[in-house]
Design an enzyme around this catalytic site. Structure first.
Site, PDB file in Angstrom:
ATOM      1  N   SER A   1     -20.331   2.405 -19.447  1.00  0.00           N
ATOM      2  CA  SER A   1     -19.901   3.350 -20.457  1.00  0.00           C
ATOM      3  C   SER A   1     -19.794   4.735 -19.854  1.00  0.00           C
ATOM      4  O   SER A   1     -20.790   5.297 -19.397  1.00  0.00           O
ATOM      5  CB  SER A   1     -20.919   3.347 -21.606  1.00  0.00           C
ATOM      6  OG  SER A   1     -20.838   4.566 -22.291  1.00  0.00           O
TER       7      SER A   1
ATOM      8  N   VAL B   1     -23.014  -1.286 -24.881  1.00  0.00           N
ATOM      9  CA  VAL B   1     -23.632  -2.499 -25.419  1.00  0.00           C
ATOM     10  C   VAL B   1     -24.382  -2.128 -26.691  1.00  0.00           C
ATOM     11  O   VAL B   1     -25.283  -1.293 -26.676  1.00  0.00           O
ATOM     12  CB  VAL B   1     -24.595  -3.135 -24.402  1.00  0.00           C
ATOM     13  CG1 VAL B   1     -25.329  -4.321 -25.013  1.00  0.00           C
ATOM     14  CG2 VAL B   1     -23.842  -3.560 -23.148  1.00  0.00           C
TER      15      VAL B   1
ATOM     16  N   PRO C   1     -39.832   9.688  11.272  1.00  0.00           N
ATOM     17  CA  PRO C   1     -38.585   9.398  11.974  1.00  0.00           C
ATOM     18  C   PRO C   1     -38.088   7.974  11.744  1.00  0.00           C
ATOM     19  O   PRO C   1     -38.877   7.068  11.494  1.00  0.00           O
ATOM     20  CB  PRO C   1     -38.992   9.569  13.447  1.00  0.00           C
ATOM     21  CG  PRO C   1     -40.437   9.177  13.479  1.00  0.00           C
ATOM     22  CD  PRO C   1     -41.021   9.515  12.131  1.00  0.00           C
TER      23      PRO C   1
ATOM     24  N   LYS D   1     -28.485  10.743   8.939  1.00  0.00           N
ATOM     25  CA  LYS D   1     -29.891  11.057   8.666  1.00  0.00           C
ATOM     26  C   LYS D   1     -30.779  10.352   9.684  1.00  0.00           C
ATOM     27  O   LYS D   1     -30.672   9.146   9.872  1.00  0.00           O
ATOM     28  CB  LYS D   1     -30.237  10.579   7.246  1.00  0.00           C
ATOM     29  CG  LYS D   1     -31.716  10.665   6.915  1.00  0.00           C
ATOM     30  CD  LYS D   1     -32.020  10.206   5.502  1.00  0.00           C
ATOM     31  CE  LYS D   1     -33.515  10.202   5.244  1.00  0.00           C
ATOM     32  NZ  LYS D   1     -33.871   9.593   3.942  1.00  0.00           N
TER      33      LYS D   1
ATOM     34  N   VAL E   1     -27.787  10.931  -9.367  1.00  0.00           N
ATOM     35  CA  VAL E   1     -28.478  11.397  -8.168  1.00  0.00           C
ATOM     36  C   VAL E   1     -28.712  10.175  -7.274  1.00  0.00           C
ATOM     37  O   VAL E   1     -28.249   9.087  -7.580  1.00  0.00           O
ATOM     38  CB  VAL E   1     -29.823  12.087  -8.482  1.00  0.00           C
ATOM     39  CG1 VAL E   1     -29.597  13.535  -8.882  1.00  0.00           C
ATOM     40  CG2 VAL E   1     -30.578  11.326  -9.546  1.00  0.00           C
TER      41      VAL E   1
ATOM     42  N   THR F   1     -36.215   5.538  -1.172  1.00  0.00           N
ATOM     43  CA  THR F   1     -36.281   4.081  -1.154  1.00  0.00           C
ATOM     44  C   THR F   1     -35.629   3.381  -2.348  1.00  0.00           C
ATOM     45  O   THR F   1     -35.609   2.144  -2.386  1.00  0.00           O
ATOM     46  CB  THR F   1     -37.746   3.632  -1.090  1.00  0.00           C
ATOM     47  OG1 THR F   1     -38.491   4.414  -2.024  1.00  0.00           O
ATOM     48  CG2 THR F   1     -38.305   3.832   0.296  1.00  0.00           C
TER      49      THR F   1
ATOM     50  N   VAL G   1     -27.015   8.191 -13.745  1.00  0.00           N
ATOM     51  CA  VAL G   1     -28.055   9.176 -13.454  1.00  0.00           C
ATOM     52  C   VAL G   1     -27.502  10.227 -12.479  1.00  0.00           C
ATOM     53  O   VAL G   1     -27.879  11.382 -12.521  1.00  0.00           O
ATOM     54  CB  VAL G   1     -29.392   8.525 -13.033  1.00  0.00           C
ATOM     55  CG1 VAL G   1     -29.181   7.341 -12.162  1.00  0.00           C
ATOM     56  CG2 VAL G   1     -30.295   9.488 -12.352  1.00  0.00           C
TER      57      VAL G   1
ATOM     58  N   LEU H   1     -32.827   1.135 -11.518  1.00  0.00           N
ATOM     59  CA  LEU H   1     -33.830   1.870 -12.295  1.00  0.00           C
ATOM     60  C   LEU H   1     -34.308   1.070 -13.499  1.00  0.00           C
ATOM     61  O   LEU H   1     -35.394   1.322 -14.022  1.00  0.00           O
ATOM     62  CB  LEU H   1     -33.254   3.210 -12.748  1.00  0.00           C
ATOM     63  CG  LEU H   1     -32.855   4.166 -11.602  1.00  0.00           C
ATOM     64  CD1 LEU H   1     -32.170   5.406 -12.158  1.00  0.00           C
ATOM     65  CD2 LEU H   1     -34.085   4.558 -10.781  1.00  0.00           C
TER      66      LEU H   1
HETATM   67  C1  LIG Z   1     -34.364  12.732  -9.479  1.00  0.00           C
HETATM   68  C2  LIG Z   1     -33.971  11.502  -8.758  1.00  0.00           C
HETATM   69  C3  LIG Z   1     -33.678  11.543  -7.410  1.00  0.00           C
HETATM   70  C4  LIG Z   1     -33.327  10.387  -6.712  1.00  0.00           C
HETATM   71  N1  LIG Z   1     -33.095  10.422  -5.373  1.00  0.00           N
HETATM   72  C5  LIG Z   1     -32.853   9.276  -4.692  1.00  0.00           C
HETATM   73  C6  LIG Z   1     -32.645   9.257  -3.302  1.00  0.00           C
HETATM   74  O1  LIG Z   1     -32.647  10.276  -2.640  1.00  0.00           O
HETATM   75  N2  LIG Z   1     -32.432   8.079  -2.693  1.00  0.00           N
HETATM   76  C7  LIG Z   1     -32.398   6.915  -3.387  1.00  0.00           C
HETATM   77  O2  LIG Z   1     -32.222   5.862  -2.781  1.00  0.00           O
HETATM   78  N3  LIG Z   1     -32.550   6.910  -4.710  1.00  0.00           N
HETATM   79  C8  LIG Z   1     -32.783   8.062  -5.381  1.00  0.00           C
HETATM   80  N4  LIG Z   1     -32.945   8.028  -6.738  1.00  0.00           N
HETATM   81  C9  LIG Z   1     -32.764   6.793  -7.452  1.00  0.00           C
HETATM   82  C10 LIG Z   1     -31.281   6.500  -7.615  1.00  0.00           C
HETATM   83  O3  LIG Z   1     -30.677   7.579  -8.259  1.00  0.00           O
HETATM   84  C11 LIG Z   1     -31.070   5.255  -8.413  1.00  0.00           C
HETATM   85  O4  LIG Z   1     -31.815   4.221  -7.865  1.00  0.00           O
HETATM   86  C12 LIG Z   1     -29.632   4.843  -8.383  1.00  0.00           C
HETATM   87  O5  LIG Z   1     -28.817   5.880  -8.794  1.00  0.00           O
HETATM   88  C13 LIG Z   1     -29.392   3.651  -9.247  1.00  0.00           C
HETATM   89  O6  LIG Z   1     -29.365   3.975 -10.588  1.00  0.00           O
HETATM   90  P1  LIG Z   1     -28.926   2.855 -11.608  1.00  0.00           P
HETATM   91  O7  LIG Z   1     -27.576   2.369 -11.245  1.00  0.00           O
HETATM   92  O8  LIG Z   1     -29.994   1.881 -11.746  1.00  0.00           O
HETATM   93  O9  LIG Z   1     -28.863   3.650 -13.001  1.00  0.00           O
HETATM   94  P2  LIG Z   1     -27.771   4.656 -13.574  1.00  0.00           P
HETATM   95  O10 LIG Z   1     -27.131   5.441 -12.533  1.00  0.00           O
HETATM   96  O11 LIG Z   1     -28.475   5.361 -14.671  1.00  0.00           O
HETATM   97  O12 LIG Z   1     -26.693   3.731 -14.190  1.00  0.00           O
HETATM   98  C14 LIG Z   1     -26.847   3.137 -15.475  1.00  0.00           C
HETATM   99  C15 LIG Z   1     -25.527   2.573 -15.921  1.00  0.00           C
HETATM  100  O13 LIG Z   1     -25.721   1.826 -17.089  1.00  0.00           O
HETATM  101  C16 LIG Z   1     -24.778   2.204 -18.058  1.00  0.00           C
HETATM  102  N5  LIG Z   1     -25.373   1.973 -19.371  1.00  0.00           N
HETATM  103  C17 LIG Z   1     -26.567   2.382 -19.841  1.00  0.00           C
HETATM  104  N6  LIG Z   1     -26.738   1.962 -21.114  1.00  0.00           N
HETATM  105  C18 LIG Z   1     -25.629   1.292 -21.428  1.00  0.00           C
HETATM  106  C19 LIG Z   1     -25.176   0.634 -22.611  1.00  0.00           C
HETATM  107  N7  LIG Z   1     -25.928   0.563 -23.706  1.00  0.00           N
HETATM  108  N8  LIG Z   1     -23.990   0.039 -22.570  1.00  0.00           N
HETATM  109  C20 LIG Z   1     -23.204   0.086 -21.492  1.00  0.00           C
HETATM  110  N9  LIG Z   1     -23.573   0.689 -20.352  1.00  0.00           N
HETATM  111  C21 LIG Z   1     -24.756   1.284 -20.342  1.00  0.00           C
HETATM  112  C22 LIG Z   1     -24.491   3.633 -17.745  1.00  0.00           C
HETATM  113  O14 LIG Z   1     -23.276   4.034 -18.267  1.00  0.00           O
HETATM  114  C23 LIG Z   1     -24.489   3.608 -16.250  1.00  0.00           C
HETATM  115  O15 LIG Z   1     -23.239   3.169 -15.788  1.00  0.00           O
HETATM  116  C24 LIG Z   1     -33.268   9.186  -7.425  1.00  0.00           C
HETATM  117  C25 LIG Z   1     -33.535   9.145  -8.774  1.00  0.00           C
HETATM  118  C26 LIG Z   1     -33.877  10.293  -9.466  1.00  0.00           C
HETATM  119  C27 LIG Z   1     -34.158  10.235 -10.915  1.00  0.00           C
END
Ligand SMILES: Cc1cc2nc3c(=O)[nH]c(=O)nc-3n(C[C@H](O)[C@H](O)[C@H](O)COP(=O)(O)OP(=O)(O)OC[C@H]3O[C@@H](n4cnc5c(N)ncnc54)[C@H](O)[C@@H]3O)c2cc1C
Lengths: 503, 491
Positions: free
Chosen positions: A41, A187, A98, A80, A49, A347, A47, A336
């Site tokens: 969506s 969803v 490292p 890196k 980041v 990680t 997120v 996440l």
């Molecule tokens: C502050 C911060 C710093 C970070 N830094 C690092 C880093 O340096 N290195 C690293 O490896 N990781 C890092 N991470 C973690 C990394 O950002 C995540 O592991 C990575 O982005 C994966 O996120 P995700 O895809 O699980 O979730 P998201 O990016 O949140 O994706 C969720 C998806 O689900 C969809 N969604 C949610 N609800 C619904 C719904 N009801 N219906 C349809 N779609 C839906 C959203 O639209 C989106 O597409 C960091 C996290 C944070 C919070």
């Protein structure tokens, strides 16, 4: 294919986790035309980041067959060589974790024992001096490691910093090109089978209902599917990892040359990251809201940028921990949605990769044998705990007395296995190589200096060991001097890369 | 730097293994190592060592040729299991690889799919080790990883008194001090619990910084003097006797040990150069000692001795300044996992963890923790073998009437049965393919196999398997005859 084979996979979520999973599954199941759908969506968004990685990411790209130079151009990536930890352990400390070994072992005794002996006998050289990756990082140098294993220039590893949004976009193109069907939508409901609690289908806000055999939850912190089947069982680790908020803001590049490492600077109640990309620098402040207000946290972050902020700061709230089962019934959580560990050691993307790899190792059939998902969960949990403990160690091993946060971290009790491992390291310098990372570099960097070194090296004279260490350091210096600056190296790659080249 | 001292009590293969490794690895200018060789006899008489023995011999610098010059030592290519889950059962657990992967699809899964489709190939036919062994062939593996002969993995079979002598001369050459005496008393410091000295029947007393107990079941230091109790009977196979005998052979036997389950126990027959040796564990309330002797005699085994047997493990293996290696710490049925391999693993573990004489607390805890994990793993192997034989052996059946399968064994079994997969643990004893060979050998066949086999064309898979079998057979036939090989080797 047989009657029990999975025929349709539904992935919900289009963040880094969703598109990495979609790309890997599509690639794997190319020979049998698996039906793979991804729902995301734009209204909810990702997120946004997650830009610093560890070397395993390269294996993932290789598996997909992605050309590295092309990847670097597409995602505005930089190289890196490790993570520089500033003010960790103690104010004024500065060490690198490292990607690569410390010195090298002789006579079966690990290098840090030789270093320890020299420290005990008056030497002041930091451990970083003996790591190719750390020394090159400090000098701002980079080139691909040599394939000649006899050369010092082969003695390090590397990962990337990249733009997470561009990576996801790129993987989306990749996955769509090999038959992943993307559906835009939110969803609205998850329909469970009333007998066994398996997910039968999901309903989108548009009214469409999507059925499937296997559902992969990549919905980020929400974890909307896994939450349904698991009933919200979450193991909370926030008593060990107190940071529960973050603010992120990109800024303009600094005047200085590109630094081929992630900077993690400890602040009064958390820490700040600095991740240089080609076009901007990513920054963020991870902090514990029990100890610091949002305004204070934002002020600290903005005060410590190398350049103009390029966007409004973005706030995140989270809790360290993991869902009890990342695979329950026919639903697997990846990313996440499965758990959160702060990005201190970069990680999270690695954990996504582990989830994908183990899903392929334990890919189910329609019988969904309990032992199969149990083994997946066991192995994934092991990996989570390994990294969790490693991160906790960064907080626990500190001698800072300048803030209540650090003093509380120092005084906390940690998981038993970690406590035993730390005790073993402190009293003997023993490293269990099953553990994550370059363990000795981080322990010593944090100020956990072993009481003794291996007695066997007393068979060598001080002079001999000092000369040995000096030789290693000298060789590393010479090797680093021969390397190009990371900035120049990237520029050269970009100049030779035909951007927009088809996949 | 003061010079430290280690005293090893007890000779035999265990004590001399410890002595050789520590002397090879600890600098002589820093540590004096003494071994007190007592008059006790080893409880074990033969060892069927897996290929893991080679890395230990490398660590102590012992050349294989020295072992092979011994009149008993024999090469081993694997163990044949007979009559575990049904009478005519025969399958091998051979070292090394089985088959080969096809387009990145793992061999085990290819095999299983084919098996489920009705083509019940013998898994042994895909192991070069197994095929060569059955043909009475032997040769060292090729160091060229491209050659099919690099797949060979072999171990060694020893007559233990003789092997102990080999280790002893080697350790003496490395510079071990030996005192021939029995230990008559052990003094301990009441406060610390540390051992302070040993009294010997030669009127001497010896003092050391570290005492290593290799006194076998007597456990003179750890059990007797330090009072460390046996923790559990979880390794108990319900056999209380072990009979050992041998029969001379006029020609060289194939390099296969045979492990058989019977109604009243289990036995293993291990070929050496000039004889084969039988080790028979049985339950004395199921069969009388006399009947065992008669039975062994009809099979041609003479010089039969029968001793009591029990399994145990102590709560700890290292307390204060006393470390137990071998039966002084734990004993389990030696049929499946060689106790001497566990001895070798223990000393290597000790060496790895031992950093300093004055800072041992954390090392000791870790050593004890890992040793228990290792014993748990051994237990799992034994338990699953008994599980396979429970409808066939009165001993196994009785075991499962009073024990249930441990949760880790049950998980391993279920994981294999459901999808042909394997769980992994720390200090794992068997490889995935060895576990698969065990299960399949006992007709425990997965209901399903990994999805990626379906990527392959069925016709192609059948063709691949039959070619593979043929290539392995032809290659095995080109390996020298075992007797010829040994002859040329010892020339
Ligand atoms: C502050 C911060 C710093 C970070 N830094 C690092 C880093 O340096 N290195 C690293 O490896 N990781 C890092 N991470 C973690 C990394 O950002 C995540 O592991 C990575 O982005 C994966 O996120 P995700 O895809 O699980 O979730 P998201 O990016 O949140 O994706 C969720 C998806 O689900 C969809 N969604 C949610 N609800 C619904 C719904 N009801 N219906 C349809 N779609 C839906 C959203 O639209 C989106 O597409 C960091 C996290 C944070 C919070």
């Amino acid at each position: 294919m047989n009657q029990h084979s999975i025929k349709k996979i539904v992935i919900v979520g289009g963040g880094t986790a969703g598109w990495m999973t979609a790309a890997a599954l599509a690639k794997k199941f190319l020979p049998i035309n698996m039906d793979i759908v991804l729902v995301e969506s734009e209204a909810i968004g990702t997120v946004g980041v997650g830009e610093s990685t560890i070397p395993h990411i390269r294996g993932f790209n290789e598996y997909l067959g992605i050309d590295e130079s092309f990847f670097i151009a597409e995602t505005k990536a930089t190289f890196k060589l490790g993570i520089a930890f500033k003010h960790w352990g103690q104010l004024g400390n500065d060490y690198i974790h490292p990607f690569g070994p410390l010195g090298h072992d002789i006579n079966g005794v690990e290098f840090h024992h030789y270093w320890l002996r020299m420290q005990q006998e008056g030497s002041k050289y930091p451990l970083d001096n003996y790591s190719m990756a750390a020394m090159a990082a400090r000098a701002g140098k980079f080139q691909h490691p040599s394939t000649d294993s006899m050369s010092l220039l082969s003695n390090y590893n590397y990962a990337f910093h990249f733009d997470a949004a561009l990576y996801a976009k790129y993987l989306r193109r990749y996955a769509e090109a090999i038959n992943v069907k993307r559906i835009e939508g939110i969803v609205a409901a998850t329909n469970l089978n009333s007998d066994n609690g398996f997910i039968e289908s999901i309903r989108l806000d548009s009214g469409i209902t999507l059925g499937g055999d296997l559902f992969i939850d990549c919905t980020g912190f929400k974890g909307i599917l896994i939450d349904k089947v698991l009933n919200a069982k979450f193991e909370d680790w926030s008593h060990w990892l107190r940071c529960d908020k973050a603010i992120a803001v990109p800024c303009a590049l600094s005047e200085e040359k590109l630094t081929p490492y992630t900077q993690a600077t400890a602040q009064q109640a958390g820490w700040q990251w600095r991740i240089p990309l080609q076009h901007r620098t990513g920054n963020g402040h991870v902090y514990a809201s029990d100890y610091l207000s949002d305004d204070e946290a934002a002020a600290i972050l903005l005060k410590n940028l190398d350049g103009e902020p390029l966007a409004e700061p973005k706030f995140f709230t989270f809790k360290a921990g993991q869902r009890k089962q990342n695979w329950e019934k026919n639903c697997v959580a990846i990313g996440l949605s499965g758990g959160f560990l702060e990005p201190l050691e970069s990680t999270s993307i690695y954990l996504i990769q582990v989830g994908i790899q183990k899903l392929l190792d334990f890919f189910p059939d329609k019988n969904f044998a309990k032992a199969n998902s149990a083994e997946f969960n066991r192995q994934l949990d092991e990996e989570y705990v390994r990294i969790r403990d490693f991160i906790i160690m960064h907080y626990k091993e500190n001698a800072r007395e300048d803030s209540p946060f650090w003093m509380d971290c120092k005084n906390m009790s940690v998981p038993d296995a970690l406590a035993q491992r730390q005790k073993l390291f402190k009293s003997t310098g023993y490293v269990d190589h099953q553990q994550y990372g370059v363990y000795a570099a981080v322990c010593i960097g944090q100020g956990l200096i072993p009481d003794v070194y291996d007695f066997k090296i007393n068979a060598f004279s001080h002079h001999k060991i000092a000369a040995y260490l000096e030789k290693i350091h000298g060789n590393i210096n010479a090797a680093v001097a021969s390397m190009p600056f990371a900035q120049d190296y990237i520029n050269r790659i970009l100049a030779n890369t035909n951007q927009g080249k088809p996949l | 730097m003061t010079i430290k001292k280690i005293v090893i009590v007890g000779g035999g293969a265990v004590g001399w293994s410890v002595a050789a490794l520590l002397r090879a690895q600890f600098p002589r200018e820093l540590v004096v190592i003494q071994l007190i060789e007592d008059s006790r006899k080893d409880a074990l008489s033969v060892e069927c060592a897996s290929s893991r023995i080679h890395s230990f011999h490398d660590l102590i610098g012992l050349q294989e040729k020295i072992c092979m010059l011994d009149p008993y030592t024999h090469f081993g290519l694997g163990v044949m299991y007979e009559g575990w889950s049904y009478d005519s059962q025969k399958y091998m657990l051979a070292g090394g690889y089985y088959g080969a992967s096809l387009d990145g699809v793992d061999f085990q899964n290819i095999y299983i799919k084919n098996y489920l489709s009705g083509e019940k190939n013998d898994l042994d036919d895909f192991s070069l080790n197994a095929v060569a062994a059955k043909l009475g062939r032997f040769g060292h593996p090729s160091s060229d990883s491209q050659s099919i002969y690099s797949a060979i993995k072999y171990g060694l079979h020893f007559q233990l008194d003789s092997y102990a002598d080999i280790l002893k001369s080697h350790a003496l050459a490395l510079g071990i001090d030996v005192i021939i005496a029995d230990c008559t008393a052990v003094s301990r410091d009441n406060n610390s619990g540390n051992i302070t000295s040993l009294e010997l029947d030669s009127q001497h007393s010896v003092m050391a910084d570290l005492y290593i107990d290799c006194t076998g079941e007597a456990s003179v230091l750890l059990g007797d003097a330090c009072g460390v109790k046996c923790a559990s009977d979880d390794m108990d196979i319900l056999c209380d006797r072990v009979a050992i005998g041998y029969r001379l052979q006029s020609s060289l036997l194939p390099s296969i040990a045979v492990l058989t389950s019977t109604a009243d126990g289990f036995f293993k027959v291990i070929p050496l150069k000039d004889r084969d040796v039988i080790v028979y564990y049985f339950s004395s309330d199921l069969i009388r000692e006399n009947d065992i002797e008669t039975m062994l005699a009809t099979w041609g085994f003479t010089h039969v001795t029968i001793a009591n047997y029990r399994s145990y493990r102590r709560e700890k293996f290292w307390v204060n300044n006393c470390l137990a290696i071998g039966h002084s710490g734990a004993r389990y049925c030696d049929l499946l996992v060689s106790p001497l391999q566990s001895v070798r693993d223990s000393i290597v573990r000790f060496l790895d963890l031992f950093i300093d004489f004055d800072n041992v607390d954390a090392s000791r805890d870790e050593f004890n923790r890992l040793s228990h994990i290792e014993l748990d793993n051994i237990n799992e192997v034994i338990e699953l073998h008994m599980y396979a034989s429970q409808h066939h052996s009165a001993v196994s059946c009785r075991y499962f009437s009073s024990h249930s399968l441990s949760s880790s064994s049950a998980h391993r079994l279920n994981l294999f049965v459901s999808n042909g997969r394997h769980t992994h643990c720390d200090l794992s004893l068997l490889t995935d393919i060895e576990w698969a060979a065990f299960f399949i050998g006992n007709k425990i066949i997965p209901k399903s196999y990994s999805y990626d086999v379906d990527f392959l064309d069925g016709e192609r898979v059948r063709d691949f398997l039959s070619k593979l079998k043929a290539v392995i057979f032809e290659s095995a036939q080109k390996i020298p005859k075992h007797a010829d090989y040994i002859k040329s080797l010892l020339k």
